[in-house]
Design a protein around this motif. Structure first.
Motif, PDB file in Angstrom:
ATOM      1  N   ALA A 298      -5.557 -16.719   8.911  1.00  0.00           N
ATOM      2  CA  ALA A 298      -4.871 -15.904   7.885  1.00  0.00           C
ATOM      3  C   ALA A 298      -5.529 -16.115   6.525  1.00  0.00           C
ATOM      4  CB  ALA A 298      -3.394 -16.288   7.815  1.00  0.00           C
ATOM      5  N   VAL A 299      -5.911 -15.000   5.905  1.00  0.00           N
ATOM      6  CA  VAL A 299      -6.658 -15.047   4.652  1.00  0.00           C
ATOM      7  C   VAL A 299      -5.930 -14.228   3.597  1.00  0.00           C
ATOM      8  CG1 VAL A 299      -8.884 -14.600   3.545  1.00  0.00           C
ATOM      9  CG2 VAL A 299      -8.784 -15.141   5.991  1.00  0.00           C
ATOM     10  N   PHE A 300      -5.717 -14.826   2.439  1.00  0.00           N
ATOM     11  CA  PHE A 300      -5.212 -14.042   1.310  1.00  0.00           C
ATOM     12  C   PHE A 300      -6.368 -13.203   0.767  1.00  0.00           C
ATOM     13  CE2 PHE A 300      -1.816 -17.192   1.385  1.00  0.00           C
ATOM     14  CZ  PHE A 300      -0.708 -16.389   1.143  1.00  0.00           C
ATOM     15  N   VAL A 301      -6.227 -11.891   0.867  1.00  0.00           N
ATOM     16  CA  VAL A 301      -7.306 -10.987   0.438  1.00  0.00           C
ATOM     17  C   VAL A 301      -6.972 -10.305  -0.890  1.00  0.00           C
ATOM     18  CG1 VAL A 301      -7.944 -10.557   2.824  1.00  0.00           C
ATOM     19  CG2 VAL A 301      -6.374  -8.971   1.686  1.00  0.00           C
ATOM     20  N   TRP A 302      -5.772 -10.507  -1.396  1.00  0.00           N
ATOM     21  CA  TRP A 302      -5.354  -9.765  -2.588  1.00  0.00           C
ATOM     22  C   TRP A 302      -4.466 -10.629  -3.466  1.00  0.00           C
ATOM     23  CZ3 TRP A 302      -1.183  -8.117  -5.439  1.00  0.00           C
ATOM     24  CH2 TRP A 302      -1.347  -6.973  -6.252  1.00  0.00           C
ATOM     25  N   SER A 303      -4.728 -10.594  -4.769  1.00  0.00           N
ATOM     26  CA  SER A 303      -3.768 -11.039  -5.789  1.00  0.00           C
ATOM     27  C   SER A 303      -3.779  -9.986  -6.881  1.00  0.00           C
ATOM     28  CB  SER A 303      -4.148 -12.409  -6.355  1.00  0.00           C
ATOM     29  OG  SER A 303      -5.164 -12.288  -7.325  1.00  0.00           O
ATOM     30  N   MET A 304      -2.786 -10.027  -7.754  1.00  0.00           N
ATOM     31  CA  MET A 304      -2.664  -8.960  -8.749  1.00  0.00           C
ATOM     32  C   MET A 304      -3.739  -9.009  -9.827  1.00  0.00           C
ATOM     33  SD  MET A 304       0.579 -10.189 -11.057  1.00  0.00           S
ATOM     34  CE  MET A 304       0.571 -11.691 -12.028  1.00  0.00           C
ATOM     35  N   TYR A 305      -4.433 -10.143  -9.946  1.00  0.00           N
ATOM     36  CA  TYR A 305      -5.280 -10.318 -11.123  1.00  0.00           C
ATOM     37  C   TYR A 305      -6.471  -9.368 -11.142  1.00  0.00           C
ATOM     38  CZ  TYR A 305      -2.222 -14.230 -11.811  1.00  0.00           C
ATOM     39  OH  TYR A 305      -1.097 -14.986 -11.993  1.00  0.00           O
ATOM     40  N   LEU A 306      -7.210  -9.300 -10.039  1.00  0.00           N
ATOM     41  CA  LEU A 306      -8.314  -8.341  -9.986  1.00  0.00           C
ATOM     42  C   LEU A 306      -7.784  -6.915  -9.943  1.00  0.00           C
ATOM     43  CD1 LEU A 306     -11.280  -7.549  -9.716  1.00  0.00           C
ATOM     44  CD2 LEU A 306     -11.107  -8.030  -7.242  1.00  0.00           C
ATOM     45  N   ALA A 307      -6.707  -6.704  -9.200  1.00  0.00           N
ATOM     46  CA  ALA A 307      -6.195  -5.343  -9.020  1.00  0.00           C
ATOM     47  C   ALA A 307      -5.647  -4.749 -10.312  1.00  0.00           C
ATOM     48  CB  ALA A 307      -5.117  -5.343  -7.941  1.00  0.00           C
ATOM     49  N   ILE A 308      -4.884  -5.531 -11.082  1.00  0.00           N
ATOM     50  CA  ILE A 308      -4.358  -4.981 -12.337  1.00  0.00           C
ATOM     51  C   ILE A 308      -5.481  -4.866 -13.361  1.00  0.00           C
ATOM     52  CG2 ILE A 308      -3.650  -7.111 -13.502  1.00  0.00           C
ATOM     53  CD1 ILE A 308      -1.680  -3.780 -13.331  1.00  0.00           C
ATOM     54  N   ALA A 309      -6.492  -5.730 -13.258  1.00  0.00           N
ATOM     55  CA  ALA A 309      -7.661  -5.574 -14.126  1.00  0.00           C
ATOM     56  C   ALA A 309      -8.339  -4.239 -13.850  1.00  0.00           C
ATOM     57  CB  ALA A 309      -8.636  -6.722 -13.903  1.00  0.00           C
ATOM     58  N   ALA A 310      -8.333  -3.816 -12.594  1.00  0.00           N
ATOM     59  CA  ALA A 310      -8.979  -2.564 -12.215  1.00  0.00           C
ATOM     60  C   ALA A 310      -8.171  -1.341 -12.626  1.00  0.00           C
ATOM     61  CB  ALA A 310      -9.205  -2.553 -10.703  1.00  0.00           C
ATOM     62  N   ASP A 311      -6.850  -1.409 -12.455  1.00  0.00           N
ATOM     63  CA  ASP A 311      -6.007  -0.223 -12.654  1.00  0.00           C
ATOM     64  C   ASP A 311      -5.188  -0.242 -13.940  1.00  0.00           C
ATOM     65  OD1 ASP A 311      -6.754   1.003 -10.300  1.00  0.00           O
ATOM     66  OD2 ASP A 311      -5.087   0.200  -9.118  1.00  0.00           O
ATOM     67  N   GLY A 312      -4.885  -1.425 -14.466  1.00  0.00           N
ATOM     68  CA  GLY A 312      -3.896  -1.502 -15.539  1.00  0.00           C
ATOM     69  C   GLY A 312      -4.420  -1.341 -16.946  1.00  0.00           C
ATOM     70  N   TYR A 313      -5.715  -1.563 -17.174  1.00  0.00           N
ATOM     71  CA  TYR A 313      -6.221  -1.644 -18.537  1.00  0.00           C
ATOM     72  C   TYR A 313      -7.010  -0.452 -19.059  1.00  0.00           C
ATOM     73  CZ  TYR A 313      -4.900  -6.601 -18.729  1.00  0.00           C
ATOM     74  OH  TYR A 313      -4.205  -7.776 -18.759  1.00  0.00           O
ATOM     75  N   PRO A 314      -7.581   0.415 -18.227  1.00  0.00           N
ATOM     76  CA  PRO A 314      -8.452   1.454 -18.792  1.00  0.00           C
ATOM     77  C   PRO A 314      -7.679   2.454 -19.650  1.00  0.00           C
ATOM     78  CG  PRO A 314      -8.031   1.892 -16.460  1.00  0.00           C
ATOM     79  CD  PRO A 314      -7.461   0.535 -16.756  1.00  0.00           C
ATOM     80  N   ARG A 315      -8.149   2.672 -20.863  1.00  0.00           N
ATOM     81  CA  ARG A 315      -7.549   3.673 -21.755  1.00  0.00           C
ATOM     82  C   ARG A 315      -8.684   4.282 -22.584  1.00  0.00           C
ATOM     83  NH1 ARG A 315      -4.219   2.028 -18.825  1.00  0.00           N
ATOM     84  NH2 ARG A 315      -2.050   1.467 -19.247  1.00  0.00           N
ATOM     85  N   TYR A 316      -8.887   5.568 -22.406  1.00  0.00           N
ATOM     86  CA  TYR A 316      -9.964   6.267 -23.105  1.00  0.00           C
ATOM     87  C   TYR A 316      -9.332   7.216 -24.118  1.00  0.00           C
ATOM     88  CZ  TYR A 316     -12.588   4.531 -19.081  1.00  0.00           C
ATOM     89  OH  TYR A 316     -13.151   3.711 -18.120  1.00  0.00           O
ATOM     90  N   GLY A 317      -9.840   7.179 -25.364  1.00  0.00           N
ATOM     91  CA  GLY A 317      -9.291   8.059 -26.385  1.00  0.00           C
ATOM     92  C   GLY A 317      -9.997   7.851 -27.710  1.00  0.00           C
TER      93      GLY A 317
END
Length: 416
Positions: A298-317
């Motif tokens: 059993a392997v942990f393949v996901w935590s929120m840190y990389l995922a929220i870095a990918a989806d949570g921060y981009p803002r273009y304007g």
């Protein structure tokens, strides 16, 4: 199983330790530094040349050094509770530990403490920082959205006006301007808005590398990296968001992960179960994430840190202050407030092909049950564990490794 750490993680950790030593020395020499919560608009401080230490990162260091219980005992000695939102409160208690017991020599007293009013407890913790000699507190408002956009991760990079609504953005933008004035009055420094625009652009470049890395790991079989390795490799650069070093480190992480996939590296050669860790990192026992490789595959393949870095921060304007407001106005929603959070965790679980989810529920995440229900509705078994990630007393009482073993035996069948 490969025991080799990611080079990027080791490099980032060394960089952070040297950076902290330099920052602490600057503070002891009389320069103002800030203590900020993760949901505060850090980019303003960077643009104004004010070094900052992130409260949650500092709590993770204190916890990893096994100083969480001692720090919480200091809070009790001051007549304060030690059983609520320990992740936010531990740095406050650590300030009064004897100097020889402090992690990395201790955090010099910050001139500024800045946070969002994300709840009564966090607000009180930061108000207490402002009662310490030499520290002042600035608090930003927490707002909510109604209605909530579906698939927010597709909408927020460019269509954030529509995703969050003008009223919420107007309020936070005005408060960021107030924060800039407040800091200017105390430091004599002004905000260079062109510099802030450059910082926002570098932050978006960093996100784009994080997104590519997240997508690589989602589709890789077997898993090429440990989550307790990607946590520092992502989060140390996150706290340097808006610098070229952070962009370069995010790219180095991507390239190292891609190379591992090309080489067929597996953290668990006999991978039979893929797990997702929902919740904050278990800083007091990071080795826990590797304990289930040999017996269960059993392997942990996901935590929120990389995922929220990918989806949570981009803002273009074009307006950097309003784009910055858009980066933080819904940050708590994205991670913790259903349906924002529940939709996102389901999307990530399906993309990563997980077989089970361990959901660490803290006392300040009251909507956690909806997240678990959403995952279970997709046929993904969930183990909920109620404990604080930074308080080893709490996580010890919760018997986390033992309960995960039971969960794997009883609810997560091995893949053929």
């Amino acid at each position: 199983m490969s025991e080799n750490r990611l080079d990027t993680a080791a490099i980032a950790t060394r960089y952070q330790k040297a950076w902290f030593a330099e920052t602490a020395q600057r503070a002891r020499d009389g320069q103002p530094i800030a203590l900020v919560n993760a949901d505060a608009p850090h980019e303003v401080l960077r643009a104004m040349g004010i070094p900052y230490v992130v409260n949650q990162w500092w709590a993770s260091i204190i916890s990893a050094k096994r100083l969480g219980p001692a720090s919480l005992e200091r809070l009790v000695a001051l007549g304060l509770p030690d059983f609520s939102q320990q992740y936010d409160a531990i740095p406050l208690g650590a300030q009064d530990l004897p100097v020889e017991q402090r992690a990395w020599g201790g955090l010099p007293e910050p001139a500024f403490a800045i946070a969002e009013r994300s709840g009564d407890v966090t607000q009180k913790i930061f108000e207490l920082w402002g009662e310490r000699e030499g520290t002042e507190t600035f608090l930003l408002s927490r707002t909510g959205a109604d209605p909530v956009p579906s698939a927010w991760w597709e909408k927020v990079p460019h269509d954030w006006e529509d995703a969050f609504g003008a009223d919420r953005l107007d309020l936070l933008q005005a408060e960021i301007e107030e924060l800039v004035t407040w800091l200017s009055e105390r430091t004599g420094r002004t905000l260079d808005r062109d510099r802030l625009a450059q910082i926002m652009d570098l932050g978006n470049q960093q996100v784009e590398w994080n997104r590519r890395t997240r997508d690589l790991i989602a589709t890789a079989r077997p898993t090429p990296v440990l989550v307790n390795d990607t946590m520092p490799a992502v989060m140390v650069p996150q706290w340097h968001r808006g610098t070229q070093w952070a962009v370069d480190t995010a790219r180095a992480l991507h390239d190292e992960v891609a190379h591992r996939i090309d080489e067929g590296v597996a953290v668990c050669a006999d991978e039979r179960r893929r797990l997702m860790w929902v919740g904050r990192g278990l800083w007091s026992d990071l080795d826990m994430y590797r304990r289930f490789h040999e017996e269960f595959g059993a392997v942990f393949v996901w935590s929120m840190y990389l995922a929220i870095a990918a989806d949570g921060y981009p803002r273009y304007g074009d307006d950097p202050v309003r784009a910055l407001a858009a980066r933080f106005v819904g940050f708590t929603d994205q991670l913790y407030v259903p349906p924002w959070s529940a939709q996102w965790y389901v999307k990530e679980a399906l993309a990563h092909g997980v077989d089970g989810v361990v959901h660490l529920v803290a006392d300040d995440t009251p909507g956690a049950g909806f997240i678990s229900e959403a995952l279970e509705a997709e046929g993904i078994p969930v183990l909920e564990i109620r404990a604080n990630n930074a308080d080893s007393r709490s996580s010890g009482s919760a018997r986390i490794p033992e309960r995960i073993e039971e969960f794997l035996r009883e609810r997560v069948p091995a893949r053929a």
